[in-house]
Design a protein around this motif. Sequence first.
Motif: not given
Length: 134
Positions: A50-51, A54, A57-58, A74, A82, A85-86, A89
């Motif tokens: 999961n990390e 992420d 995606v970042l 995704l 979505v 959520e990001y 970050a």
Amino acid sequence: MTSENLARLAVARAHRDLSDLARQGVGSISSAAGTRERIEAARRLRVMVNELLDLVVLGEALDGEQWEEITSALRRRDVETVRAEYAEAVTQWQAVPATAIQGAEGDARDLDAWYRRHREDADPPVENPVSDLL
């Protein structure tokens, strides 16, 4: 070096760490570990996956990929959810100071060496996949 490249460097580290932990699972499959230990080890792998997702995606967001494409990849439906959520970050990574980049070359060389040691015939035949980002 861009924040996108730093994110991709983090992705490479996450791939390495996940691979190493998964290999440990193969090596300990016949051990006397109990139910709890086996489940906890599998859960650690899931958290790491999961990390990793992420971080990927970042990296894509920092590269300017459209949120519609990221959301579709995704297998999600709501682009705004979505993106939200990001968002934090992405903002943090965009603000990474130049001093954070120091040492990236050494990290990249270490990851390249790890890749060459573990590369198998079906893997991409590159020598320095991470350093090539720089």
